[in-house]
Design a protein around this motif. Structure first.
Motif, PDB file in Angstrom:
ATOM      1  N   LYS A 109      87.458  65.970  51.357  1.00  0.00           N
ATOM      2  CA  LYS A 109      86.440  65.631  52.380  1.00  0.00           C
ATOM      3  C   LYS A 109      85.128  66.402  52.225  1.00  0.00           C
ATOM      4  O   LYS A 109      84.054  65.843  52.344  1.00  0.00           O
ATOM      5  CB  LYS A 109      87.014  65.876  53.784  1.00  0.00           C
ATOM      6  CG  LYS A 109      87.790  64.687  54.323  1.00  0.00           C
ATOM      7  CD  LYS A 109      87.078  64.058  55.539  1.00  0.00           C
ATOM      8  CE  LYS A 109      87.421  62.616  55.747  1.00  0.00           C
ATOM      9  NZ  LYS A 109      88.791  62.369  56.219  1.00  0.00           N
ATOM     10  N   ASN A 110      85.262  67.700  51.925  1.00  0.00           N
ATOM     11  CA  ASN A 110      84.027  68.499  51.852  1.00  0.00           C
ATOM     12  C   ASN A 110      83.513  68.691  50.432  1.00  0.00           C
ATOM     13  O   ASN A 110      82.638  69.509  50.190  1.00  0.00           O
ATOM     14  CB  ASN A 110      84.255  69.872  52.498  1.00  0.00           C
ATOM     15  CG  ASN A 110      84.620  69.719  53.946  1.00  0.00           C
ATOM     16  OD1 ASN A 110      84.060  68.860  54.627  1.00  0.00           O
ATOM     17  ND2 ASN A 110      85.586  70.506  54.417  1.00  0.00           N
ATOM     18  N   LYS A 111      84.084  67.930  49.490  1.00  0.00           N
ATOM     19  CA  LYS A 111      83.647  68.125  48.100  1.00  0.00           C
ATOM     20  C   LYS A 111      82.484  67.186  47.791  1.00  0.00           C
ATOM     21  O   LYS A 111      82.290  66.149  48.450  1.00  0.00           O
ATOM     22  CB  LYS A 111      84.793  67.834  47.127  1.00  0.00           C
ATOM     23  CG  LYS A 111      86.041  68.684  47.288  1.00  0.00           C
ATOM     24  CD  LYS A 111      85.822  70.159  47.061  1.00  0.00           C
ATOM     25  CE  LYS A 111      85.727  70.573  45.636  1.00  0.00           C
ATOM     26  NZ  LYS A 111      85.702  72.065  45.509  1.00  0.00           N
ATOM     27  N   LYS A 112      81.753  67.564  46.725  1.00  0.00           N
ATOM     28  CA  LYS A 112      80.663  66.691  46.288  1.00  0.00           C
ATOM     29  C   LYS A 112      80.954  66.308  44.833  1.00  0.00           C
ATOM     30  O   LYS A 112      81.024  67.187  43.971  1.00  0.00           O
ATOM     31  CB  LYS A 112      79.349  67.479  46.376  1.00  0.00           C
ATOM     32  CG  LYS A 112      78.201  66.602  46.704  1.00  0.00           C
ATOM     33  CD  LYS A 112      76.909  67.376  46.907  1.00  0.00           C
ATOM     34  CE  LYS A 112      75.782  66.495  46.434  1.00  0.00           C
ATOM     35  NZ  LYS A 112      74.758  67.159  45.728  1.00  0.00           N
ATOM     36  N   TYR A 138      92.432  58.661  52.011  1.00  0.00           N
ATOM     37  CA  TYR A 138      91.833  59.962  52.345  1.00  0.00           C
ATOM     38  C   TYR A 138      90.417  59.853  52.906  1.00  0.00           C
ATOM     39  O   TYR A 138      89.739  60.869  53.094  1.00  0.00           O
ATOM     40  CB  TYR A 138      91.911  60.900  51.129  1.00  0.00           C
ATOM     41  CG  TYR A 138      93.362  61.154  50.779  1.00  0.00           C
ATOM     42  CD1 TYR A 138      94.148  61.984  51.571  1.00  0.00           C
ATOM     43  CD2 TYR A 138      93.963  60.488  49.715  1.00  0.00           C
ATOM     44  CE1 TYR A 138      95.494  62.168  51.307  1.00  0.00           C
ATOM     45  CE2 TYR A 138      95.314  60.666  49.440  1.00  0.00           C
ATOM     46  CZ  TYR A 138      96.069  61.507  50.248  1.00  0.00           C
ATOM     47  OH  TYR A 138      97.418  61.677  49.998  1.00  0.00           O
ATOM     48  N   GLY A 139      89.965  58.624  53.162  1.00  0.00           N
ATOM     49  CA  GLY A 139      88.679  58.410  53.837  1.00  0.00           C
ATOM     50  C   GLY A 139      87.484  59.026  53.110  1.00  0.00           C
ATOM     51  O   GLY A 139      86.556  59.529  53.754  1.00  0.00           O
ATOM     52  N   LYS A 144      80.775  59.688  45.739  1.00  0.00           N
ATOM     53  CA  LYS A 144      80.220  60.620  46.733  1.00  0.00           C
ATOM     54  C   LYS A 144      81.063  61.908  46.733  1.00  0.00           C
ATOM     55  O   LYS A 144      80.676  62.909  46.160  1.00  0.00           O
ATOM     56  CB  LYS A 144      80.208  59.946  48.112  1.00  0.00           C
ATOM     57  CG  LYS A 144      79.243  60.551  49.087  1.00  0.00           C
ATOM     58  CD  LYS A 144      79.100  59.667  50.327  1.00  0.00           C
ATOM     59  CE  LYS A 144      78.624  60.549  51.470  1.00  0.00           C
ATOM     60  NZ  LYS A 144      79.306  60.256  52.703  1.00  0.00           N
ATOM     61  N   GLU A 145      82.226  61.851  47.356  1.00  0.00           N
ATOM     62  CA  GLU A 145      83.064  63.060  47.382  1.00  0.00           C
ATOM     63  C   GLU A 145      83.837  63.269  46.070  1.00  0.00           C
ATOM     64  O   GLU A 145      84.144  64.384  45.701  1.00  0.00           O
ATOM     65  CB  GLU A 145      84.082  63.000  48.535  1.00  0.00           C
ATOM     66  CG  GLU A 145      83.487  63.192  49.903  1.00  0.00           C
ATOM     67  CD  GLU A 145      83.105  61.863  50.548  1.00  0.00           C
ATOM     68  OE1 GLU A 145      83.129  60.833  49.847  1.00  0.00           O
ATOM     69  OE2 GLU A 145      82.773  61.868  51.744  1.00  0.00           O
ATOM     70  N   PHE A 146      84.194  62.147  45.413  1.00  0.00           N
ATOM     71  CA  PHE A 146      85.014  62.284  44.187  1.00  0.00           C
ATOM     72  C   PHE A 146      84.629  61.231  43.148  1.00  0.00           C
ATOM     73  O   PHE A 146      84.013  60.207  43.477  1.00  0.00           O
ATOM     74  CB  PHE A 146      86.503  62.168  44.551  1.00  0.00           C
ATOM     75  CG  PHE A 146      86.961  60.752  44.746  1.00  0.00           C
ATOM     76  CD1 PHE A 146      87.669  60.098  43.752  1.00  0.00           C
ATOM     77  CD2 PHE A 146      86.674  60.038  45.908  1.00  0.00           C
ATOM     78  CE1 PHE A 146      88.093  58.785  43.917  1.00  0.00           C
ATOM     79  CE2 PHE A 146      87.099  58.734  46.084  1.00  0.00           C
ATOM     80  CZ  PHE A 146      87.818  58.104  45.079  1.00  0.00           C
ATOM     81  N   ILE A 147      85.000  61.525  41.910  1.00  0.00           N
ATOM     82  CA  ILE A 147      84.789  60.573  40.809  1.00  0.00           C
ATOM     83  C   ILE A 147      86.030  60.599  39.927  1.00  0.00           C
ATOM     84  O   ILE A 147      86.512  61.674  39.546  1.00  0.00           O
ATOM     85  CB  ILE A 147      83.547  60.963  39.971  1.00  0.00           C
ATOM     86  CG1 ILE A 147      82.276  60.697  40.788  1.00  0.00           C
ATOM     87  CG2 ILE A 147      83.493  60.192  38.652  1.00  0.00           C
ATOM     88  CD1 ILE A 147      81.043  61.366  40.238  1.00  0.00           C
ATOM     89  N   ASN A 175      82.972  55.260  35.612  1.00  0.00           N
ATOM     90  CA  ASN A 175      82.088  54.230  36.154  1.00  0.00           C
ATOM     91  C   ASN A 175      80.919  54.881  36.888  1.00  0.00           C
ATOM     92  O   ASN A 175      80.231  54.236  37.669  1.00  0.00           O
ATOM     93  CB  ASN A 175      82.871  53.307  37.103  1.00  0.00           C
ATOM     94  CG  ASN A 175      83.856  52.433  36.328  1.00  0.00           C
ATOM     95  OD1 ASN A 175      83.930  52.515  35.103  1.00  0.00           O
ATOM     96  ND2 ASN A 175      84.615  51.608  37.032  1.00  0.00           N
ATOM     97  N   ASP A 176      80.731  56.183  36.656  1.00  0.00           N
ATOM     98  CA  ASP A 176      79.652  56.922  37.322  1.00  0.00           C
ATOM     99  C   ASP A 176      79.072  57.912  36.309  1.00  0.00           C
ATOM    100  O   ASP A 176      79.823  58.653  35.669  1.00  0.00           O
ATOM    101  CB  ASP A 176      80.264  57.680  38.516  1.00  0.00           C
ATOM    102  CG  ASP A 176      79.208  58.340  39.372  1.00  0.00           C
ATOM    103  OD1 ASP A 176      79.123  58.006  40.563  1.00  0.00           O
ATOM    104  OD2 ASP A 176      78.467  59.217  38.852  1.00  0.00           O
TER     105      ASP A 176
END
Ligand SMILES: NC(=O)c1ccc[n+]([C@@H]2O[C@H](COP(=O)([O-])OP(=O)(O)OC[C@H]3O[C@@H](n4cnc5c(N)ncnc54)[C@H](O)[C@@H]3O)[C@@H](O)[C@H]2O)c1
Length: 424
Positions: A109-112, A138-139, A144-147, A175-176
């Motif tokens: 949640k708080n990761k970038k 995990y919403g 954004k938060e993960f790749i 894909n990012d």
């Protein structure tokens, strides 16, 4: 220093973690199997070349950590190297990957742009499912938060360090763009800035490339065996010379084009079958990978036929020299040695020898090559290992037939009848 979480410290994951540690990364390692930690702490000797040295030298850059809240918070990337066993229909089973995603998911949640780098071999199309799974459960949002990135390795047991370090190609699927940027930073120090080795693909392209590369290599092996079989019927032909001539053509190349046995082990057979399954599922022509597999399946019969042709004894003792699928490992998955052992063990007294004790129980395993050779009437040499060259100088007390599947042994001893597969 970059901090990475490695989940799955098995045959590939453990040494790979230490290769990363050797390139200025700090590793948090986790495996569900507690024996792995115990083996490292007691400095248990590993067959895998370089592994013990790497562990000794870089243990200060490696920490076992089972608290995922902490390890995900501390790192900006996870490498997943968990098993993806083949199911009956040749699809890889992703359940262990989903387990690992469940370990990481709650703390994203708080990761970038936290990188989840799948190193395990997966079915084409899997990584998109991993993205959907994490987003749904995990919403959090991909990009954004993960790749998710896909980065399988083209290595074999017993030579993992060399295979990683000298790899011609490093597959990087994402894909990012941030995924490419991140893995480039990890891999350039390993490949001395040779960026041309890194192949940037989207997720599904990378998934297909991994199994397609192994399908191509198995195609060469089955081609070699198709040529090699000609000498079984024509005693004037040396197919080694034919293969050598063919391999000089640079469109073909010499690699995997010399006499050898069938392909086996934990990757080649199953990757080829998975590729076949993938093509079939897309309603595409899958006759090529299927033919490659069919040729491979027929090799055992060739070895048995050669035995029937050259063996003159009614009740010979069969010696299997080499049970593993290659040197420097004791893994015997589908190996010619294990297939021959299982076949002959039901018919004749059969003994086996190898450098390392095999991974499965063998009734009559002989640790001494001299004693092994002297007991055997017929010896199959099942993979190339310089230790097996000792067979050339043993003082045999009776006529012994050696069937060399790899055209590897040279014997000028009159007590020996040598039959190299593929050579008249
Ligand atoms: N071994 C090879 O030669 C090779 C080569 C290329 C690719 N691969 C691929 O790499 C992957 C791993 O292969 P391997 O040979 O290292 O397998 P392995 O079975 O030796 O190791 C996998 C490890 O993962 C651990 N594990 C399972 N679930 C876990 C979880 N949820 N959390 C933490 N640990 C977990 C197991 O205890 C085991 O130690 C597979 O997908 C395989 O196809 C292997």
């Amino acid at each position: 220093m970059n901090k990475i979480l490695c989940i799955g410290l098995g045959k590939l994951g453990l040494i790979f973690s230490f290769i990363l540690a050797s390139k200025n990364n700090f590793i948090y390692g986790y495996d569900v199997d507690p024996k792995i930690k115990a083996n490292i702490t007691t400095n248990k000797k590993n067959h895998e070349p370089k592994l013990n040295q790497l562990i000794k030298k870089f243990s200060n850059k490696f920490k076992f950590e089972k608290n995922f809240k902490l390890s995900v918070a501390e790192t900006n990337c996870s490498f997943l190297v968990v098993p993806t066993p083949s199911k009956k229909n040749n699809e890889f089973d992703n359940k262990f990957i989903f387990n690992a995603l469940d370990n990481i998911g709650p703390y994203l949640k708080n990761k970038k742009k936290y990188i989840i780098n799948v190193t395990s071999t997966v079915n084409p199309g899997s990584c998109l499912k991993f993205i959907n799974y994490i987003e749904k459960n995990y919403g959090v949002t991909h990009g954004k938060e993960f790749i998710i990135t896909y980065n399988p390795h083209l290595i074999a047991l017993g030579s993992i360090y060399n295979d990683v370090i000298n790899s011609d190609v490093v597959l990087i699927g994402s894909n990012d763009n941030f995924g490419f940027k991140y893995l480039k930073k990890i891999y350039l120090p390993i490949y001395r800035n040779k960026i041309s080795k890194l192949k940037f693909l989207n997720l599904e392209e990378a998934e297909i490339s991994k199994i397609a590369i192994n399908t191509y290599v198995t195609m060469k092996i089955s081609f070699t065996n198709t040529i090699s079989q000609i000498s079984d019927k024509n005693s004037k032909l040396n197919t080694s010379k034919i293969l050598n001539a063919i391999g000089h053509d640079t469109r073909i190349g010499k690699k995997y084009l010399s006499l050898g046995a069938l392909y086996s082990g934990p990757c080649f057979p199953r990757d080829n079958l998975n590729f076949s399954r993938y093509l079939k599922s897309k309603k595409l022509d899958f006759s090529l990978p299927k033919a490659i597999d069919d040729v491979n399946d027929k090799q055992l019969d060739r070895y048995i036929n050669l035995f029937s042709k050259f063996n003159k004894l009614k009740n010979p003792t069969i010696g299997i020299c080499g049970l593993s699928y290659k040197k420097n490992t004791n893994l015997s998955t589908g190996s010619p040695g294990i297939l021959l052992y299982k076949y002959f063990n039901t018919k004749y007294k059969t003994i086996a020898y190898d450098e390392y004790k095999p991974d499965i129980k063998i009734k009559k395993f002989e640790k001494n090559i001299n004693a092994f050779a002297k007991q055997s009437d017929v010896i199959f040499v099942c993979y190339p290992n310089n230790i097996f060259k000792k067979l050339e100088n043993i003082k045999y007390n009776k006529k012994t037939l050696i069937i060399d599947l790899w055209n590897f042994i040279e014997i000028k001893n009159k007590k020996i009848i040598l039959k190299s597969v593929g050579i008249s």
